[in-house]
Scaffold this motif. Structure first.
Motif, PDB file in Angstrom:
ATOM      1  N   LEU A 126       0.824  -1.209   0.000  1.00  0.00           N
ATOM      2  CA  LEU A 126       0.000   0.000   0.000  1.00  0.00           C
ATOM      3  C   LEU A 126       0.856   1.256   0.000  1.00  0.00           C
ATOM      4  CD1 LEU A 126      -2.738  -0.929   2.617  1.00  0.00           C
ATOM      5  CD2 LEU A 126      -2.844  -1.093   0.147  1.00  0.00           C
ATOM      6  N   ILE A 127       2.031   1.142   0.590  1.00  0.00           N
ATOM      7  CA  ILE A 127       2.933   2.277   0.700  1.00  0.00           C
ATOM      8  C   ILE A 127       4.353   1.722   0.579  1.00  0.00           C
ATOM      9  CG2 ILE A 127       2.899   2.151   3.223  1.00  0.00           C
ATOM     10  CD1 ILE A 127       3.169   5.168   3.305  1.00  0.00           C
ATOM     11  N   HIS A 128       5.247   2.494  -0.008  1.00  0.00           N
ATOM     12  CA  HIS A 128       6.613   2.027  -0.249  1.00  0.00           C
ATOM     13  C   HIS A 128       7.356   1.851   1.071  1.00  0.00           C
ATOM     14  CE1 HIS A 128      10.717   1.922  -1.874  1.00  0.00           C
ATOM     15  NE2 HIS A 128      10.133   1.517  -2.982  1.00  0.00           N
ATOM     16  N   LYS A 129       8.226   0.844   1.129  1.00  0.00           N
ATOM     17  CA  LYS A 129       8.944   0.546   2.377  1.00  0.00           C
ATOM     18  C   LYS A 129       9.827   1.707   2.821  1.00  0.00           C
ATOM     19  CE  LYS A 129      12.857  -1.772   0.271  1.00  0.00           C
ATOM     20  NZ  LYS A 129      13.850  -2.813   0.435  1.00  0.00           N
ATOM     21  N   ASN A 130      10.385   2.466   1.872  1.00  0.00           N
ATOM     22  CA  ASN A 130      11.200   3.614   2.255  1.00  0.00           C
ATOM     23  C   ASN A 130      10.347   4.735   2.828  1.00  0.00           C
ATOM     24  OD1 ASN A 130      13.339   2.176   1.312  1.00  0.00           O
ATOM     25  ND2 ASN A 130      13.786   3.496  -0.431  1.00  0.00           N
ATOM     26  N   ALA A 131       9.130   4.867   2.335  1.00  0.00           N
ATOM     27  CA  ALA A 131       8.204   5.864   2.882  1.00  0.00           C
ATOM     28  C   ALA A 131       7.842   5.496   4.313  1.00  0.00           C
ATOM     29  CB  ALA A 131       6.956   5.966   2.016  1.00  0.00           C
ATOM     30  N   VAL A 132       7.672   4.204   4.554  1.00  0.00           N
ATOM     31  CA  VAL A 132       7.374   3.729   5.908  1.00  0.00           C
ATOM     32  C   VAL A 132       8.553   4.027   6.829  1.00  0.00           C
ATOM     33  CG1 VAL A 132       7.024   1.658   7.312  1.00  0.00           C
ATOM     34  CG2 VAL A 132       5.752   1.955   5.195  1.00  0.00           C
ATOM     35  N   ALA A 133       9.758   3.742   6.363  1.00  0.00           N
ATOM     36  CA  ALA A 133      10.950   3.997   7.170  1.00  0.00           C
ATOM     37  C   ALA A 133      11.063   5.486   7.492  1.00  0.00           C
ATOM     38  CB  ALA A 133      12.196   3.527   6.434  1.00  0.00           C
ATOM     39  N   ARG A 134      10.765   6.324   6.511  1.00  0.00           N
ATOM     40  CA  ARG A 134      10.830   7.770   6.709  1.00  0.00           C
ATOM     41  C   ARG A 134       9.794   8.227   7.740  1.00  0.00           C
ATOM     42  NH1 ARG A 134       9.766   9.232   1.758  1.00  0.00           N
ATOM     43  NH2 ARG A 134       7.576   9.653   2.119  1.00  0.00           N
ATOM     44  N   LYS A 135       8.560   7.720   7.637  1.00  0.00           N
ATOM     45  CA  LYS A 135       7.499   8.110   8.565  1.00  0.00           C
ATOM     46  C   LYS A 135       7.844   7.665   9.993  1.00  0.00           C
ATOM     47  CE  LYS A 135       3.685   8.060   5.242  1.00  0.00           C
ATOM     48  NZ  LYS A 135       3.247   9.439   5.329  1.00  0.00           N
TER      49      LYS A 135
END
Length: 88
Positions: free
Chosen positions: A66-75
């Motif tokens: 649903l969301i990119h893994k790097n975006a998750v890491a950033r959040k």
């Protein structure tokens, strides 16, 4: 509306998957907002507790695509950074 049976099924399954993805994304965003709210209220215990739930929801969203893994890491990183200001 499609006439072919497989296309009709594809439309139905896409609608069902879209509904599930919307629910998961909404739950993820709500969890992140709860962490932010706890940080704004200077409630370190609640922030720590809600962060664990938010991190789990974020990771699950990444696993589902649903969301990119790097975006998750950033959040997660930004949330943790905000939480660390509470303790300092």
């Amino acid at each position: 509306m499609p006439n072919i049976k497989s296309a009709i099924k594809r439309v139905k399954t896409n609608e069902a998957k879209n509904a599930q993805n919307t629910i998961a994304k909404s739950a993820m965003r709500t969890a992140v907002k709860k962490v932010d709210a706890a940080i704004v209220n200077n409630d370190a215990a609640a922030a720590k507790e809600t962060f664990a739930a938010a991190a789990s929801k974020l990771d699950k969203a990444a696993a589902k695509g649903l969301i990119h893994k790097n975006a998750v890491a950033r959040k997660k990183s930004r949330l943790m950074k905000k939480m660390n200001t509470l303790n300092a």
